[in-house]
Design an enzyme around this catalytic site. Structure first.
Site, PDB file in Angstrom:
ATOM      1  N   TYR A 135       0.740  -0.991   0.053  1.00 36.30           N
ATOM      2  CA  TYR A 135       0.192   0.112  -0.008  1.00 36.30           C
ATOM      3  C   TYR A 135       0.789   1.203  -0.261  1.00 36.30           C
ATOM      4  CZ  TYR A 135      -3.836   3.282   1.141  1.00 36.30           C
ATOM      5  OH  TYR A 135      -4.728   4.304   1.132  1.00 36.30           O
ATOM      6  N   CYS A 136       1.785   1.336   0.974  1.00 38.30           N
ATOM      7  CA  CYS A 136       2.887   2.536   1.000  1.00 38.30           C
ATOM      8  C   CYS A 136       3.656   2.520  -0.159  1.00 38.30           C
ATOM      9  CB  CYS A 136       3.579   2.386   2.288  1.00 38.30           C
ATOM     10  SG  CYS A 136       2.309   2.682   3.764  1.00 38.30           S
ATOM     11  N   VAL A 137       4.057   1.621  -0.712  1.00 39.23           N
ATOM     12  CA  VAL A 137       4.995   1.446  -1.792  1.00 39.23           C
ATOM     13  C   VAL A 137       4.334   2.286  -3.131  1.00 39.23           C
ATOM     14  CG1 VAL A 137       6.109   0.183  -3.567  1.00 39.23           C
ATOM     15  CG2 VAL A 137       6.422  -0.456  -1.257  1.00 39.23           C
TER      16      VAL A 137
END
Length: 350
Positions: free
Chosen positions: A78-80
């Site tokens: 998600y953060c990538v």
């Protein structure tokens, strides 16, 4: 869990959402929404994110590279995806795609930042190679860069434990075109400089824990102390033996991802009373392998703790326990002295 939506938010939650929309360019930030059952934790997380990544004079592109490198190391899809899009928003489209493909940036400074960021998960821990002596950013920007790394070691864990892997329906974020278009939409907001310190009035008040030496006297230091205090308060949800098991296990962590076999983390919690095991398991997963939190893990904990705020605080306690270990590892080998504004030359790849 039922987070507070922006439409239903009031008080401090609404203030955090409003500032995030203005400064980050997103009206809905799912990571922040997951923390909304605990407003003090929400405000402290936003404050560290804003003051480290968004505010101040340090390069936003450089800090996004650090956020992305940490997210890759922590296996947080998600953060990538989110920070690949935000790298596009800085205007460096090729850099965003090179990092997204797992490549090495052509610019030596960006390559050094990415290498440092990905190494922070295991920096200086047992059985792993230390990162090269010296930090790849100017000394006067230490608070922003170290703060960004630690902010994402915390945020990655919350996102992996509570959010789906995909940022967009149908994994649309895997498309270079979608990432590029998303970056262009956010470009004006991302490239606008934000004054430091504007998130601090959202905090519950001065933390009783000291600011870290690496950011003392800065808004980043105030925000980190607030997050450490708010997240650390979750320890009260565990019994004494469960807390000891979490601290001992995380304290002996080598920075690597736990092996999938062997029933981990059954071992560290095996000697605990049955009622203590679900909480210890969730805290340990949040600290070391949050992407392995399952619905069954959450249900076992919630059988005795139905409050959403308790779930968020327990996961935050596990996350901040790991973050404190990462912080100690980062600082264990002080940077080599360098002139103000200089950037050490990255070493050749082994």
């Amino acid at each position: 869990m039922t987070p507070v939506t922006p439409e239903a938010a009031t008080g401090r939650i609404a203030d955090v959402y409003g500032q995030a929309a203005t400064d980050f360019g997103l009206a809905r930030m799912p990571v922040l929404m997951t923390l909304s059952p605990a407003p003090d934790l929400l405000a402290a997380t936003w404050a560290l994110l804003r003051e480290s990544l968004v505010a101040g004079p340090a390069s936003r592109t450089g800090r996004e590279v650090v956020a992305l490198g940490v997210s890759v190391a922590n296996r947080c899809p998600y953060c990538v995806a989110a920070h690949t899009t935000l790298l596009h928003a800085t205007g460096d489209h090729e850099l965003a795609e090179v990092v997204a493909r797992g490549g090495t940036p052509a610019d030596p400074g960006h390559a050094a930042l990415l290498g440092w960021a990905t190494a922070t998960r295991t920096a200086g821990t047992a059985g792993t190679a230390r990162p090269p002596r010296g930090w790849p950013f100017p000394e006067e920007h230490t608070a922003e860069y170290v703060g960004t790394a630690l902010a994402f070691h915390f945020i990655n864990r919350i996102a992996s434990a509570l959010l789906a892997d995909s940022m967009l329906p149908g994994r649309l974020q895997d498309s270079r075109l979608v990432r590029s278009l998303g970056g262009r939409v956010l470009a004006r907001t991302v490239r606008r400089r934000r004054p430091a310190g504007e998130s601090l009035p959202l905090l519950a008040g001065p933390a009783t824990t000291p600011e870290p030496a690496w950011a003392a006297g800065t808004p980043v230091g105030v925000a980190f102390a607030a997050l450490r205090e708010a997240a650390g308060a979750g320890r009260a949800l565990l019994g004494e033996r469960a807390r000891a098991a979490v601290l001992e296990t995380v304290g002996g962590w080598d920075g690597e991802h736990p092996a999938m076999g062997g029933g981990w983390p059954a071992g560290p919690s095996a000697g605990l009373p049955g009622a203590d095991r679900p909480g210890a398991r969730l805290a340990l997963l949040a600290a070391l392998a949050p992407y392995r939190v399952t619905d069954a893990d959450v249900a076992a904990w919630r059988a005795g703790h139905p409050d959403d705020a308790d779930l968020v605080r327990l996961l935050a306690y596990g996350a901040i326990t790991a973050v404190e270990g990462v912080e100690a590892s980062i600082l264990r080998d002080p940077p080599a002295p360098s002139g103000a504004g200089s950037r050490p030359t990255p070493p050749p790849s082994p």
